[in-house]
Motif scaffolding. Sequence first.
Motif, mmCIF file in Angstrom:
data_model
loop_
_atom_site.group_PDB
_atom_site.id
_atom_site.type_symbol
_atom_site.label_atom_id
_atom_site.label_comp_id
_atom_site.label_asym_id
_atom_site.label_seq_id
_atom_site.Cartn_x
_atom_site.Cartn_y
_atom_site.Cartn_z
ATOM 1 N N THR A 20 34.945 47.489 30.986
ATOM 2 C CA THR A 20 36.292 47.187 30.508
ATOM 3 C C THR A 20 36.727 48.196 29.448
ATOM 4 O O THR A 20 37.856 48.684 29.475
ATOM 5 N N THR A 24 39.922 50.861 30.051
ATOM 6 C CA THR A 24 41.129 50.587 29.259
ATOM 7 C C THR A 24 41.344 51.587 28.129
ATOM 8 O O THR A 24 42.353 51.514 27.439
ATOM 9 N N ALA A 80 47.024 42.029 41.819
ATOM 10 C CA ALA A 80 47.877 41.500 40.751
ATOM 11 C C ALA A 80 47.740 39.990 40.695
ATOM 12 O O ALA A 80 47.590 39.334 41.727
ATOM 13 N N ASP A 81 47.797 39.441 39.476
ATOM 14 C CA ASP A 81 47.787 37.989 39.348
ATOM 15 C C ASP A 81 49.211 37.457 39.561
ATOM 16 O O ASP A 81 50.134 38.214 39.851
ATOM 17 N N LYS A 85 50.251 40.956 36.432
ATOM 18 C CA LYS A 85 49.277 41.747 35.675
ATOM 19 C C LYS A 85 48.207 42.280 36.625
ATOM 20 O O LYS A 85 47.725 41.573 37.493
ATOM 21 N N LEU A 87 44.687 43.391 37.915
ATOM 22 C CA LEU A 87 43.301 42.999 37.736
ATOM 23 C C LEU A 87 42.428 43.820 38.676
ATOM 24 O O LEU A 87 42.880 44.302 39.708
ATOM 25 N N ASN A 105 38.071 39.997 38.205
ATOM 26 C CA ASN A 105 39.245 39.791 37.360
ATOM 27 C C ASN A 105 39.178 40.514 36.020
ATOM 28 O O ASN A 105 39.465 39.930 34.983
ATOM 29 N N ILE A 106 38.796 41.775 36.062
ATOM 30 C CA ILE A 106 38.810 42.595 34.865
ATOM 31 C C ILE A 106 40.249 42.978 34.580
ATOM 32 O O ILE A 106 40.928 43.554 35.433
ATOM 33 N N ARG A 107 40.722 42.652 33.385
ATOM 34 C CA ARG A 107 42.094 43.029 32.990
ATOM 35 C C ARG A 107 42.126 44.528 32.756
ATOM 36 O O ARG A 107 41.295 45.061 32.034
ATOM 37 N N MET A 108 43.124 45.175 33.318
ATOM 38 C CA MET A 108 43.204 46.629 33.222
ATOM 39 C C MET A 108 43.997 47.081 32.013
ATOM 40 O O MET A 108 44.199 48.272 31.811
ATOM 41 N N THR A 109 44.434 46.157 31.196
ATOM 42 C CA THR A 109 45.102 46.498 29.938
ATOM 43 C C THR A 109 44.444 45.701 28.833
ATOM 44 O O THR A 109 43.883 44.637 29.066
ATOM 45 N N THR A 110 44.538 46.201 27.629
ATOM 46 C CA THR A 110 43.943 45.493 26.494
ATOM 47 C C THR A 110 44.925 44.540 25.835
ATOM 48 O O THR A 110 44.577 43.788 24.961
#
Length: 111
Positions: A20, A24, A80-81, A85, A87, A105-110
């Motif tokens: 992550t 990011t 996208a969720d 967003k 993922l 489901n790793i978020r690609m933004t912080t």
Amino acid sequence: MNKSTGRKITDAEHISQSVTDIITTPIGSRVMRRTYGSYVPRLIDSPQNNVTRMRLISATVMALTEFEPRIRVRKVEIHADKNGKMLMSLNADRADSGDTLTLDNIRMTTV
């Protein structure tokens, strides 16, 4: 160690945290490590189409190959969720044991 709590975490949790952080972090944003990070942050606001999806996958694989030697990436999926967003899901083999590691489901933004 967990970057938020300071508590001890497993190797798999540390790899997930590292992945992550790598994807990011914009390239050029670390003063003493200008090459660290990925191009993912530059791509995240691009149109959500197949071209952008392939660029995100490529940027992810390139960065993880360079900065996370504990894994060998096998598959990256971008989706996208329900709120739009971006993922990422990642399948990789651990370099030390060969065990499969799945990160979902790793978020690609912080943000």
